[in-house]
Design an enzyme around this catalytic site. Structure first.
Site, PDB file in Angstrom:
ATOM      1  N   ARG A  97       2.458   4.280  42.326  1.00 25.32           N
ATOM      2  CA  ARG A  97       1.151   3.889  41.782  1.00 25.32           C
ATOM      3  C   ARG A  97       0.166   5.064  41.816  1.00 25.32           C
ATOM      4  NH1 ARG A  97      -1.669  -1.171  44.421  1.00 25.32           N
ATOM      5  NH2 ARG A  97      -2.103   0.358  46.044  1.00 25.32           N
ATOM      6  N   HIS A 118     -19.942  16.867  33.221  1.00 25.33           N
ATOM      7  CA  HIS A 118     -19.136  15.646  33.051  1.00 25.33           C
ATOM      8  C   HIS A 118     -17.731  15.968  32.555  1.00 25.33           C
ATOM      9  CE1 HIS A 118     -22.937  13.659  33.644  1.00 25.33           C
ATOM     10  NE2 HIS A 118     -22.354  12.467  33.568  1.00 25.33           N
ATOM     11  N   LEU A 172      -5.942  -4.579  39.863  1.00 26.19           N
ATOM     12  CA  LEU A 172      -5.059  -3.583  40.463  1.00 26.19           C
ATOM     13  C   LEU A 172      -3.705  -4.251  40.695  1.00 26.19           C
ATOM     14  CD1 LEU A 172      -5.046  -0.653  41.654  1.00 26.19           C
ATOM     15  CD2 LEU A 172      -5.037  -1.792  43.863  1.00 26.19           C
ATOM     16  N   LYS A 205      -6.267   3.003  40.513  1.00 21.10           N
ATOM     17  CA  LYS A 205      -6.879   2.925  41.843  1.00 21.10           C
ATOM     18  C   LYS A 205      -7.853   4.101  41.982  1.00 21.10           C
ATOM     19  CE  LYS A 205      -5.552   1.388  46.473  1.00 21.10           C
ATOM     20  NZ  LYS A 205      -6.569   0.351  46.535  1.00 21.10           N
ATOM     21  N   GLU A 239      -9.390 -10.857  40.671  1.00 23.01           N
ATOM     22  CA  GLU A 239      -8.845 -10.514  41.988  1.00 23.01           C
ATOM     23  C   GLU A 239     -10.002 -10.509  42.975  1.00 23.01           C
ATOM     24  OE1 GLU A 239      -7.279  -6.486  42.168  1.00 23.01           O
ATOM     25  OE2 GLU A 239      -8.747  -5.783  40.717  1.00 23.01           O
ATOM     26  N   TYR A 253      -6.913   7.140  44.783  1.00 22.88           N
ATOM     27  CA  TYR A 253      -6.569   7.054  46.205  1.00 22.88           C
ATOM     28  C   TYR A 253      -5.485   6.016  46.440  1.00 22.88           C
ATOM     29  CZ  TYR A 253      -9.050   2.602  46.848  1.00 22.88           C
ATOM     30  OH  TYR A 253      -9.430   1.285  46.787  1.00 22.88           O
ATOM     31  N   ARG A 283     -20.848  21.444  38.333  1.00 17.27           N
ATOM     32  CA  ARG A 283     -21.030  20.081  37.830  1.00 17.27           C
ATOM     33  C   ARG A 283     -21.198  20.033  36.319  1.00 17.27           C
ATOM     34  NH1 ARG A 283     -24.523  16.219  36.348  1.00 17.27           N
ATOM     35  NH2 ARG A 283     -23.997  14.084  36.979  1.00 17.27           N
TER      36      ARG A 283
END
Ligand code: PDD
Length: 290
Positions: free
Chosen positions: A54, A105, A205, A149, A181, A35, A103
């Site tokens: 990014r 993995h 990040l 991210k 961070e 995101y 579903r």
């Protein structure tokens, strides 16, 4: 309340409340996606290129192929702003998940990513930009690829919640005492006219505002030392500040029971706040006492 549109994988714009996904969606079931949050001032994106770059780096790192080029993504984001007639200060939230699939993995290669973006108003927080914020320390229990991210934010969510429950704005994260961070921002310490921050490794990040801060410091001839500092160093700090798209450059005046410097936003922090306002072309400036 404004009804903002959404970008779909098909480059369509729809009412954001009409959007729904099947429950077998990999973002929902695995946090399998990435995101971005981009700041908007008076209907203009700030640091758009850095964020789009990014986004593509994050997607590539987890093997999601975004079905557009960066230019088209950028164009769609501009269209989103126009369609909503956005003139305010705000932010765009956008996410790209691997897509919808039964579903399992391991992921199927042929799945199409789900993409959306929407705008929200976000007025600048005048009070905290002026006065600074208190923080709490928390162990950094995240994985080793924090440069991505990713949608997997549970450790960040829990750290921020602990901060909130202790009347703090942010949680400063550390690995064995080494400060990385914050839960949703980068962190800096000022000592003897130099600014220290964790190097841009996999453990943090690489913030877009962090990149801008680097630029501002260079222009002001203030040394930036990309060396991690320890939680205990904060006792001897002259100033501290954090940075992010939603928080800008924000003074930190306390960590746990330790007051930073003289307990007020410092000189270098103020210089950076002023540089940020200039760079973001903010006209109704708030940082008056510099
Ligand atoms: N967070 N570190 C973390 C863990 C973050 O989540 C963020 C941003 C940053 C600062 O990045 P930038 O300067 O590019 O905003 C650093 C956003 C704002 C969020 O998750 O809402």
């Amino acid at each position: 309340m404004s009804v903002y549109s959404t970008i779909l994988t098909q480059s369509e714009f729809v009412d954001k409340d009409s959007l729904s996904y099947p429950f077998e969606e990999r973002g929902l079931q695995f946090g399998d996606g990435v995101y971005e949050v981009i700041r908007i001032y008076k209907g203009e994106y700030y640091l758009l290129k850095e964020h789009v770059d990014r986004l593509y780096r994050s997607a590539e790192a987890i093997k999601i192929k975004i079905p557009y080029h960066k230019e088209k993504m950028t164009d769609l984001l501009h269209q989103l702003m126009e369609k909503n007639n956005m003139k305010n200060d705000g932010k765009v939230y956008m996410q790209i998940t691997r897509g919808s699939a039964p579903r399992d993995h391991a992921f199927p290669y042929e799945v199409t990513p789900n993409i959306y973006a929407y705008l929200q108003d976000l007025p600048r927080n005048e009070k905290i930009l002026e006065n600074g914020v208190k923080t709490i320390s928390q162990r950094d229990v995240r994985w080793e690829n924090c440069y991505i991210k990713s949608l997997n934010l549970l450790p960040n969510v829990l750290a921020k919640q602990t901060a909130k429950e202790n009347n703090c704005y942010e949680a400063i994260l550390h690995r064995d005492g080494v400060v990385t961070e914050c839960s949703s921002s980068n962190i800096y310490l000022v000592k003897d006219g130099k600014v220290y921050t964790h190097p841009a490794t996999n453990n943090i990040l690489h913030g877009c505002v962090r990149m801008a801060v680097e630029r501002f410091l260079k222009a002001e001839n203030i040394p930036l030392i990309e060396e991690a500092f320890q939680i205990e160093d904060i006792q001897h700090a002259d100033e501290m500040f954090l940075s992010s798209s939603t928080s800008e450059v924000l003074p930190v005046i306390q960590l746990d029971n330790v007051v930073v410097g003289n307990g007020e936003p410092g000189k270098i922090t103020r210089t950076l706040q002023r540089a940020y306002e200039q760079d973001a072309k903010i006209t109704d400036k708030l940082i008056k006492n510099v």
